[in-house]
Design a protein around this motif. Structure first.
Motif, PDB file in Angstrom:
ATOM      1  N   LEU A  61      41.629  35.343  42.694  1.00  0.00           N
ATOM      2  CA  LEU A  61      40.461  35.269  41.829  1.00  0.00           C
ATOM      3  C   LEU A  61      39.813  33.898  41.937  1.00  0.00           C
ATOM      4  N   GLY A  62      38.499  33.831  41.731  1.00  0.00           N
ATOM      5  CA  GLY A  62      37.790  32.562  41.790  1.00  0.00           C
ATOM      6  C   GLY A  62      36.300  32.787  41.755  1.00  0.00           C
ATOM      7  N   GLY A  63      35.515  31.736  41.938  1.00  0.00           N
ATOM      8  CA  GLY A  63      34.063  31.869  41.945  1.00  0.00           C
ATOM      9  C   GLY A  63      33.492  31.713  40.550  1.00  0.00           C
ATOM     10  N   PRO A  64      32.177  31.936  40.395  1.00  0.00           N
ATOM     11  CA  PRO A  64      31.543  31.776  39.090  1.00  0.00           C
ATOM     12  C   PRO A  64      32.066  32.793  38.083  1.00  0.00           C
ATOM     13  N   VAL A  65      32.162  32.407  36.841  1.00  0.00           N
ATOM     14  CA  VAL A  65      32.680  33.259  35.782  1.00  0.00           C
ATOM     15  C   VAL A  65      31.565  33.475  34.765  1.00  0.00           C
ATOM     16  N   THR A  66      31.004  34.683  34.724  1.00  0.00           N
ATOM     17  CA  THR A  66      29.870  34.934  33.834  1.00  0.00           C
ATOM     18  C   THR A  66      29.851  36.381  33.362  1.00  0.00           C
ATOM     19  N   TYR A  82      33.118  37.783  46.661  1.00  0.00           N
ATOM     20  CA  TYR A  82      33.340  38.535  45.433  1.00  0.00           C
ATOM     21  C   TYR A  82      32.749  37.806  44.229  1.00  0.00           C
ATOM     22  N   TYR A  83      32.670  38.510  43.117  1.00  0.00           N
ATOM     23  CA  TYR A  83      32.106  37.984  41.876  1.00  0.00           C
ATOM     24  C   TYR A  83      33.179  38.052  40.789  1.00  0.00           C
ATOM     25  N   SER A  84      33.349  36.994  40.028  1.00  0.00           N
ATOM     26  CA  SER A  84      34.316  36.978  38.929  1.00  0.00           C
ATOM     27  C   SER A  84      33.599  37.077  37.595  1.00  0.00           C
ATOM     28  N   ALA A  85      34.091  37.936  36.731  1.00  0.00           N
ATOM     29  CA  ALA A  85      33.513  38.123  35.400  1.00  0.00           C
ATOM     30  C   ALA A  85      34.517  37.686  34.344  1.00  0.00           C
ATOM     31  N   ASP A  86      34.037  36.976  33.357  1.00  0.00           N
ATOM     32  CA  ASP A  86      34.833  36.497  32.232  1.00  0.00           C
ATOM     33  C   ASP A  86      34.756  37.556  31.135  1.00  0.00           C
ATOM     34  N   LEU A  87      35.856  38.196  30.837  1.00  0.00           N
ATOM     35  CA  LEU A  87      35.866  39.267  29.837  1.00  0.00           C
ATOM     36  C   LEU A  87      36.378  38.739  28.497  1.00  0.00           C
ATOM     37  N   GLN A  88      35.652  37.819  27.910  1.00  0.00           N
ATOM     38  CA  GLN A  88      36.036  37.284  26.607  1.00  0.00           C
ATOM     39  C   GLN A  88      35.305  38.046  25.511  1.00  0.00           C
ATOM     40  N   LEU A  89      36.033  38.462  24.503  1.00  0.00           N
ATOM     41  CA  LEU A  89      35.488  39.158  23.340  1.00  0.00           C
ATOM     42  C   LEU A  89      34.725  40.424  23.713  1.00  0.00           C
ATOM     43  N   VAL A  90      35.338  41.253  24.540  1.00  0.00           N
ATOM     44  CA  VAL A  90      34.759  42.556  24.872  1.00  0.00           C
ATOM     45  C   VAL A  90      35.010  43.469  23.683  1.00  0.00           C
ATOM     46  N   THR A 178      38.231  48.071  14.744  1.00  0.00           N
ATOM     47  CA  THR A 178      37.629  47.789  16.039  1.00  0.00           C
ATOM     48  C   THR A 178      38.404  46.661  16.681  1.00  0.00           C
ATOM     49  N   ASP A 179      38.939  46.915  17.859  1.00  0.00           N
ATOM     50  CA  ASP A 179      39.688  45.895  18.584  1.00  0.00           C
ATOM     51  C   ASP A 179      38.756  45.204  19.574  1.00  0.00           C
ATOM     52  N   GLN A 180      39.219  44.106  20.133  1.00  0.00           N
ATOM     53  CA  GLN A 180      38.502  43.405  21.194  1.00  0.00           C
ATOM     54  C   GLN A 180      39.480  43.117  22.319  1.00  0.00           C
ATOM     55  N   LEU A 181      38.939  43.005  23.522  1.00  0.00           N
ATOM     56  CA  LEU A 181      39.731  42.671  24.693  1.00  0.00           C
ATOM     57  C   LEU A 181      39.300  41.318  25.242  1.00  0.00           C
ATOM     58  N   SER A 182      40.216  40.661  25.916  1.00  0.00           N
ATOM     59  CA  SER A 182      39.905  39.456  26.667  1.00  0.00           C
ATOM     60  C   SER A 182      40.594  39.564  28.012  1.00  0.00           C
ATOM     61  N   GLY A 183      40.006  38.944  29.020  1.00  0.00           N
ATOM     62  CA  GLY A 183      40.603  38.969  30.343  1.00  0.00           C
ATOM     63  C   GLY A 183      39.593  38.561  31.393  1.00  0.00           C
ATOM     64  N   ASP A 184      39.769  39.086  32.603  1.00  0.00           N
ATOM     65  CA  ASP A 184      38.838  38.796  33.677  1.00  0.00           C
ATOM     66  C   ASP A 184      38.758  39.976  34.621  1.00  0.00           C
ATOM     67  N   ALA A 185      37.724  39.955  35.459  1.00  0.00           N
ATOM     68  CA  ALA A 185      37.544  41.016  36.442  1.00  0.00           C
ATOM     69  C   ALA A 185      36.936  40.406  37.701  1.00  0.00           C
ATOM     70  N   THR A 186      37.239  41.023  38.815  1.00  0.00           N
ATOM     71  CA  THR A 186      36.655  40.644  40.101  1.00  0.00           C
ATOM     72  C   THR A 186      35.941  41.865  40.653  1.00  0.00           C
ATOM     73  N   ILE A 187      34.671  41.678  41.024  1.00  0.00           N
ATOM     74  CA  ILE A 187      33.882  42.749  41.609  1.00  0.00           C
ATOM     75  C   ILE A 187      33.696  42.414  43.072  1.00  0.00           C
ATOM     76  N   GLN A 188      33.978  43.382  43.955  1.00  0.00           N
ATOM     77  CA  GLN A 188      33.876  43.139  45.388  1.00  0.00           C
ATOM     78  C   GLN A 188      33.702  44.447  46.130  1.00  0.00           C
TER      79      GLN A 188
END
Length: 189
Positions: A61-66, A82-90, A178-188
């Motif tokens: 994982l790496g790259g911009p986090v948005t 690839y693109y990295s996504a920041d999954l904070q407070l989903v 209502t729950d929330q998730l946090s984590g990350d994702a990579t799109i490629q």
């Protein structure tokens, strides 16, 4: 005698319907999604079909986090990386990547993800492919009901001439919590 003929006709008609049914994606090339670790495919109209298993793990994982709460206006070329996504407070509303993407030459966009429930209670992550021209989610996939997970899913049958944003939402089982998730994702590709 008429009852036998009518019964025979009904049986013939029903058997014709049985033998002419096709899998959800065989008759049309609708965008669809598949898990990297499971064998069920869900199309945008929520029909399922079996597919081969795919690799569940991404490269480093790496790259911009948005990410954003509105569909994006910028393009990211997955052919260049690839693109990295920041999954904070989903939460219950869709959270979009800050860029949209084109699928690869086979009409596929891969999403590798890792998440955890903010409360520790089991919940689900839903991932959607947002068609930028139609301005709507055209295919979704939902994870297992877990408090945390690391895996992958893949959108396929995507139009090679269409751009797609990837969106994330948390699916809670309770209407009172209502729950929330946090984590990350990579799109490629």
């Amino acid at each position: 005698m008429k009852k036998k003929i009518v019964s025979l006709m009904v049986a013939v008609i029903l058997s014709a319907f049985t033998f002419t049914c096709v899998p959800a994606n065989a008759a049309s090339e609708q965008p669809a999604a598949i898990s990297g670790t499971q064998t069920t495919v869900w199309t945008s109209n929520m029909q399922s079909t079996a597919k081969n298993q795919l690799s569940p793990f991404p490269p480093t994982l790496g790259g911009p986090v948005t990410r954003s709460t509105t569909p994006p206006s910028g393009y990211w070329n997955l052919g260049g990386g690839y693109y990295s996504a920041d999954l904070q407070l989903v939460g219950p509303a869709w959270l979009y990547t800050n860029y949209y993407f084109s699928p690869n030459a086979n009409g596929i966009i891969n999403v590798y993800y890792s998440y955890r429930s903010r409360t520790g209670a089991p919940t689900k992550l839903r991932i959607g492919a947002y068609d930028m021209s139609q301005r709507r989610i055209v295919a979704t996939w939902t994870s297992e009901h877990l408090s945390k997970d690391t895996s992958s899913m893949h959108f396929y049958n995507l139009s090679k001439t269409t751009k797609y944003a990837i969106a994330f939402t948390c699916v809670s089982d309770s209407t009172t919590r209502t729950d929330q998730l946090s984590g990350d994702a990579t799109i490629q590709w």
